[in-house]
Design a protein around this motif. Sequence first.
Motif, PDB file in Angstrom:
ATOM      1  N   HIS A 319       1.004  -1.440   0.113  1.00 56.79           N
ATOM      2  CA  HIS A 319      -0.262   0.085   0.227  1.00 56.79           C
ATOM      3  C   HIS A 319       1.087   1.215   0.244  1.00 56.79           C
ATOM      4  O   HIS A 319       2.074   1.206   0.560  1.00 56.79           O
ATOM      5  CB  HIS A 319      -1.143  -0.381   1.210  1.00 56.79           C
ATOM      6  N   ASP A 340       6.202   2.645   7.306  1.00 57.56           N
ATOM      7  CA  ASP A 340       4.932   2.420   6.966  1.00 57.56           C
ATOM      8  C   ASP A 340       3.934   3.169   6.401  1.00 57.56           C
ATOM      9  O   ASP A 340       3.061   3.873   6.544  1.00 57.56           O
ATOM     10  CB  ASP A 340       3.768   2.234   8.155  1.00 57.56           C
ATOM     11  N   ASN A 341       3.556   2.540   4.626  1.00 57.99           N
ATOM     12  CA  ASN A 341       4.708   1.744   3.927  1.00 57.99           C
ATOM     13  C   ASN A 341       5.570   2.274   2.799  1.00 57.99           C
ATOM     14  O   ASN A 341       4.887   1.610   1.793  1.00 57.99           O
ATOM     15  CB  ASN A 341       4.128   0.666   3.363  1.00 57.99           C
ATOM     16  N   GLU A 374      -5.360   1.340   2.343  1.00 59.05           N
ATOM     17  CA  GLU A 374      -6.122   0.263   3.354  1.00 59.05           C
ATOM     18  C   GLU A 374      -5.022   1.406   4.812  1.00 59.05           C
ATOM     19  O   GLU A 374      -5.893  -0.264   5.434  1.00 59.05           O
ATOM     20  CB  GLU A 374      -3.718   0.082   3.260  1.00 59.05           C
ATOM     21  N   GLU A 375      -5.059   2.214   5.314  1.00 60.97           N
ATOM     22  CA  GLU A 375      -5.238   2.897   6.250  1.00 60.97           C
ATOM     23  C   GLU A 375      -6.914   3.622   6.560  1.00 60.97           C
ATOM     24  O   GLU A 375      -6.650   3.059   8.190  1.00 60.97           O
ATOM     25  CB  GLU A 375      -3.597   4.021   6.409  1.00 60.97           C
ATOM     26  N   ASP A 402       4.477  -4.750   3.970  1.00 61.39           N
ATOM     27  CA  ASP A 402       3.828  -3.964   4.436  1.00 61.39           C
ATOM     28  C   ASP A 402       4.978  -3.750   6.062  1.00 61.39           C
ATOM     29  O   ASP A 402       4.557  -4.251   6.113  1.00 61.39           O
ATOM     30  CB  ASP A 402       2.577  -4.127   4.805  1.00 61.39           C
ATOM     31  N   SER A 403       5.335  -2.463   5.519  1.00 57.94           N
ATOM     32  CA  SER A 403       6.441  -1.932   6.820  1.00 57.94           C
ATOM     33  C   SER A 403       7.719  -3.333   6.829  1.00 57.94           C
ATOM     34  O   SER A 403       7.418  -4.240   7.799  1.00 57.94           O
ATOM     35  CB  SER A 403       5.493  -2.509   8.282  1.00 57.94           C
TER      36      SER A 403
HETATM   37 ZN   LIG Z   1       0.916  -0.599   6.397  1.00 53.46          ZN
END
Ligand SMILES: [Zn+2]
Length: 550
Positions: A319, A340-341, A374-375, A402-403
């Motif tokens: 994302h 992130d991210n 995503e968030e 992711d992250s």
């Molecule tokens: Zn994330």
Amino acid sequence: MSIAPRWPLCVCVLLVACESAAPPDEKVARFSASRVAADVQRLASDEFQGRAPGSEGEKKVLDFLVGQFEDAGLQPANQGSFLQAVPLVSLTASPDMTLDIEGPGFSARYAVGSQTMLSTKRVQREISLDNSEMVFVGYGIVAPEYAWDDYAAVDVRGKTVVILVNDPGFATADPELFRGNTMTYYGRWTYKYEEAARQGAAAALIIHETDAAGYGWNVVATGWSGEQFDLVRANGNQSAVAVEGWLTGAAASEILAAAGLDLESARQMALAEDFEAVALGLTASTRFSNEIKNLDSNNVAGLIKGTKRPDEIIIYMAHWDHLGIKPNLEGDRIFNGAVDNATGTAAIIELARAFAAMEPAPERSILFLAVTGEESGLLGSAWYAEHPLFPLNQTVAALNFDSLITDGATRDITVFGLGSSELEEYLERAATKQGRVPVNEPTPEKGYFFRSDHFNLAKAGVPVLYAEAGVDNLQHGREWGVARMQDYRRDRYHQPADEYDADWDWGGVLQDLELYFEIGRELAAESTFPNWYENSEFRARRDESRSSAD
Ligand SMILES: [Zn+2]
């Protein structure tokens, strides 16, 4: 500005078997820490304004990603365009709503925030629930593969269902029940609301418990208040239940007591094989209005067309979005989202470069998909799963970043949802080449597997992988790695302090790139479609979808 990465060497120094295993043309360094660092720094810069969907920052992100995908040699994946429009809607409910429960000799009003949370996904101004009969449905699960149906003996159309969080396997820690301590999708709140909607319920209220949910009431209270985003769907989400809500344990205990039940025995009851839903003899009512806003966002999708089986797709995804700017904060108000991210987004760009340069070119097609929202609830990936650019039954796998870990190389690789699919065998082979060991996430009961974008593809049946460098740091050891992870969660995660740091050690990121590359390369050279394992809640969906593939 120039960047001086602390990991200037070829990733090969990390790979035990690299020298002997790699064919001659692979001896060139495939991945560059300085390129990845530069992309992360750019994406996480203030110029991108925290990358909120629909913001000015989004325009900069899109320009940047399209440019990088083009430079890498990708083709536009959406009929000549790199963009896939993702229409979003936001609903902000009036904050003064209450939940009113009535029954013989009982009348109580519960306040939003401290005792209950209420919201809707239906895109409509006014929401009302009037004296809707309440039914306790235990875990609210219909799971054919576990011969479990909490709705078998009850018709809940128009009613308000009260549901326990998580699943019976977690509650009993019985490894034979569901997947034991590992949360299945049936334990996740999104599932509970979806199933209640399939059953025709008007409202669904989940009883919050910190242990079983994996987060405290504060997460529920902040997560469900204020502006809530969703996808624009043709029916304005009329198929969702009108009211989605939570009750604190205390509020739920009081409500169940009014029906002559106590929460603990209700929980025990719900675990019994012959459990039947219980009409509570109470009604629920609420009324609130919504402010509705529309905004346009985009996924970014670039393709390398396969040379032999171009219709078969392998997806790398991450994302691009983060939390934007919060104007009423003191001090730094930009949520740069470096870990992130920006890290994951930069990783798929770097993989795109590597696959585009691969000789001979991959036999299957490879899609690089940077998703939005995503968030705000995994929205861009949900849109993709509902409007795939390539048929999902021909989509071999989706690998999500992711992250990533920016603390250096590790001996372990954390796999979320370990024990799910045959893709893990590819991961294990690739990890072994690196001298790394795949390990399960430390808290599988918390359901992290369901909290990033790959999950929407899993739900649609596509086998997925979501893994990242573990905590057993090659240089500093495990304790140090765990402490660094805890620092991140406490001091930077979802805070303005998640910023690019020139001192990061890219060793773990390079390992992860190599690992994901190996998996994709192997898959791209095969004609097999790895499946979910037999006990997976996603297997039936995949079998059904693959049986319709030509
Ligand atoms: Zn994330």
